[in-house]
Design a protein around this motif. Sequence first.
Motif, short mmCIF file in Angstrom:
data_model
loop_
_atom_site.label_atom_id
_atom_site.label_comp_id
_atom_site.label_asym_id
_atom_site.label_seq_id
_atom_site.Cartn_x
_atom_site.Cartn_y
_atom_site.Cartn_z
N GLY A 212 0.81 -1.21 0.00
CA GLY A 212 0.00 0.00 0.00
C GLY A 212 0.85 1.26 0.00
O GLY A 212 0.56 2.23 -0.72
N TYR A 213 1.90 1.26 0.80
CA TYR A 213 2.81 2.41 0.87
C TYR A 213 3.43 2.71 -0.49
O TYR A 213 3.41 3.84 -0.98
N ASN A 214 3.98 1.67 -1.11
CA ASN A 214 4.64 1.85 -2.41
C ASN A 214 3.65 2.17 -3.52
O ASN A 214 3.94 2.97 -4.42
N ALA A 215 2.46 1.53 -3.46
CA ALA A 215 1.44 1.80 -4.48
C ALA A 215 0.96 3.24 -4.37
O ALA A 215 0.79 3.94 -5.38
N GLY A 216 0.72 3.71 -3.14
CA GLY A 216 0.31 5.09 -2.96
C GLY A 216 1.33 6.07 -3.51
O GLY A 216 0.98 7.07 -4.14
N LYS A 217 2.58 5.75 -3.30
CA LYS A 217 3.67 6.60 -3.82
C LYS A 217 3.67 6.60 -5.34
O LYS A 217 3.83 7.66 -5.98
N GLU A 218 3.52 5.42 -5.95
CA GLU A 218 3.52 5.32 -7.41
C GLU A 218 2.33 6.03 -8.03
O GLU A 218 2.43 6.60 -9.12
N PHE A 219 1.19 6.04 -7.35
CA PHE A 219 -0.01 6.67 -7.88
C PHE A 219 -0.06 8.17 -7.61
O PHE A 219 -1.05 8.83 -7.95
N GLY A 220 0.99 8.69 -7.02
CA GLY A 220 1.06 10.12 -6.80
C GLY A 220 0.39 10.61 -5.54
O GLY A 220 0.18 11.82 -5.37
N GLY A 221 0.05 9.70 -4.64
CA GLY A 221 -0.57 10.09 -3.38
C GLY A 221 0.44 10.10 -2.26
O GLY A 221 1.64 9.87 -2.47
N THR A 222 -0.02 10.39 -1.06
CA THR A 222 0.85 10.34 0.12
C THR A 222 1.09 8.88 0.49
O THR A 222 0.13 8.14 0.73
N ALA B 5 -0.31 3.26 2.84
CA ALA B 5 -0.07 2.24 3.86
C ALA B 5 -1.33 2.01 4.70
O ALA B 5 -1.64 0.88 5.08
N ILE B 6 -2.06 3.10 4.98
CA ILE B 6 -3.31 2.97 5.73
C ILE B 6 -4.32 2.16 4.92
O ILE B 6 -5.07 1.34 5.47
N ALA B 7 -4.35 2.38 3.61
CA ALA B 7 -5.23 1.59 2.75
C ALA B 7 -4.88 0.11 2.83
O ALA B 7 -5.76 -0.75 2.91
N GLY B 8 -3.58 -0.19 2.85
CA GLY B 8 -3.15 -1.57 2.99
C GLY B 8 -3.52 -2.17 4.33
O GLY B 8 -3.95 -3.32 4.43
N ALA B 9 -3.37 -1.37 5.39
CA ALA B 9 -3.72 -1.84 6.73
C ALA B 9 -5.23 -2.06 6.86
O ALA B 9 -5.68 -2.97 7.55
N LEU B 10 -6.01 -1.22 6.18
CA LEU B 10 -7.46 -1.33 6.26
C LEU B 10 -7.95 -2.68 5.74
O LEU B 10 -8.85 -3.30 6.30
N GLY C 220 -7.07 -9.58 -0.83
CA GLY C 220 -5.63 -9.73 -0.85
C GLY C 220 -4.89 -8.50 -1.34
O GLY C 220 -5.34 -7.36 -1.22
N VAL C 221 -3.71 -8.74 -1.92
CA VAL C 221 -2.85 -7.66 -2.36
C VAL C 221 -3.49 -6.88 -3.52
O VAL C 221 -3.27 -5.68 -3.66
N ILE C 222 -4.28 -7.56 -4.35
CA ILE C 222 -4.96 -6.86 -5.44
C ILE C 222 -5.88 -5.79 -4.86
O ILE C 222 -5.94 -4.66 -5.36
N GLY C 223 -6.59 -6.12 -3.80
CA GLY C 223 -7.45 -5.14 -3.14
C GLY C 223 -6.65 -3.97 -2.60
O GLY C 223 -7.08 -2.81 -2.67
N VAL C 224 -5.47 -4.25 -2.06
CA VAL C 224 -4.61 -3.19 -1.53
C VAL C 224 -4.20 -2.22 -2.63
O VAL C 224 -4.24 -1.00 -2.45
N ILE C 225 -3.79 -2.76 -3.76
CA ILE C 225 -3.33 -1.91 -4.87
C ILE C 225 -4.44 -0.99 -5.36
O ILE C 225 -4.24 0.22 -5.53
N PHE C 226 -5.62 -1.55 -5.56
CA PHE C 226 -6.74 -0.72 -6.02
C PHE C 226 -7.18 0.27 -4.94
O PHE C 226 -7.56 1.40 -5.24
N SER C 227 -7.11 -0.15 -3.69
CA SER C 227 -7.47 0.74 -2.60
C SER C 227 -6.50 1.92 -2.53
O SER C 227 -6.91 3.08 -2.37
N ALA C 228 -5.21 1.65 -2.67
CA ALA C 228 -4.21 2.72 -2.66
C ALA C 228 -4.44 3.68 -3.83
O ALA C 228 -4.25 4.90 -3.69
N TYR C 229 -4.85 3.12 -4.96
CA TYR C 229 -5.15 3.96 -6.13
C TYR C 229 -6.32 4.90 -5.84
O TYR C 229 -6.26 6.11 -6.13
N VAL C 230 -7.37 4.36 -5.24
CA VAL C 230 -8.55 5.18 -4.92
C VAL C 230 -8.18 6.25 -3.88
O VAL C 230 -8.59 7.41 -3.99
N PHE C 231 -7.42 5.86 -2.87
CA PHE C 231 -6.98 6.83 -1.86
C PHE C 231 -6.21 7.98 -2.52
O PHE C 231 -6.42 9.15 -2.18
N ALA C 232 -5.31 7.65 -3.44
CA ALA C 232 -4.51 8.68 -4.10
C ALA C 232 -5.39 9.61 -4.93
O ALA C 232 -5.19 10.84 -4.93
#
Length: 315
Positions: free
Chosen positions: A14-24, A29-34, A69-81
Amino acid sequence: MGGLLVSTLHIIVGYNAGKEFGGTPVLGAIAGALVFAPALAGIAAKGDVSAIPLVLPVLNITLKAGLGGVIGVIFSAYVFAKIEKQVRKVIPAVLDLFLVPLITILLGSVVTLFVIMPLAAVLMNAITFLLIEVALKQGGVVGGYVLSAAFLPLVMLGIHHGLTPVHADLIRETGSTVLLPILAMAGAGQVGSAIAVYVKTKHKPMKELIASALPAGFLGVGEPLIYGVSLPLFWPFVTACLGAGFGGAVIALAPIFTGQQVGAIAIGPSGLVLIPLIADGLWLWYVAGLVTAYIGGFVLTYLFGFKEEMMDRLD
């Protein structure tokens, strides 16, 4: 311990995905923890869905920790960003520090819990069903052969990392991934193929290249052999794939004799490095698969996959 490792993986992804998508990154990481929130596990354990009702009733899916799983984390981080960027446009700078993260987490959590996690779960279940239930359990030896033989092209294209969510989900659900030992045979077939080229060729630079790349190949790092040896020569790449399939077929035989599939308790390593990570004491089956793939890749390449004239392509 396995659940802790997987939940940590979710946070890192989640941390790395958020960074790649241009978010904080922290919001990612919070999206991944959620996705792996213990509160969801408690609700699922008690069967209490009154607080968090059935998600997408047409899918008949109830929230639980790790759903998607991890797929959900990646999409969640994208939405957060995406939410963060839009909110930041309308929030005054003086309130940015407080309101942007708050609103992003509130809105992103709703989307994650009620849309992303159930849809990601459907996708993960479909992929897992095809690979495990169809290819391995129903396909048996043939399925093991096909999975191992087809994996090297995925490595060549760099898209083999797309299976990481499947491995992580299998470890979370069952304690091990039965897919990784099968796919690891691809690297072993590659090693056997490279040894055959080394034995047959008189091309000194190629011999030196293979000698330097083989140790990494035995340890599961196949890219130097792929891009430096087999792929430029083409046919050794084909025979490496075909030889690897025999290793996968051997591993697929394990349930017939032991009643268990060969699984790995962690992801990342392959080759010889994976031996200590084989679950339930079935490491001898994994070693048998490795040796078979080494031999298969060597024999097919030596007999059919390499001629000295191929070296002209590299000069």
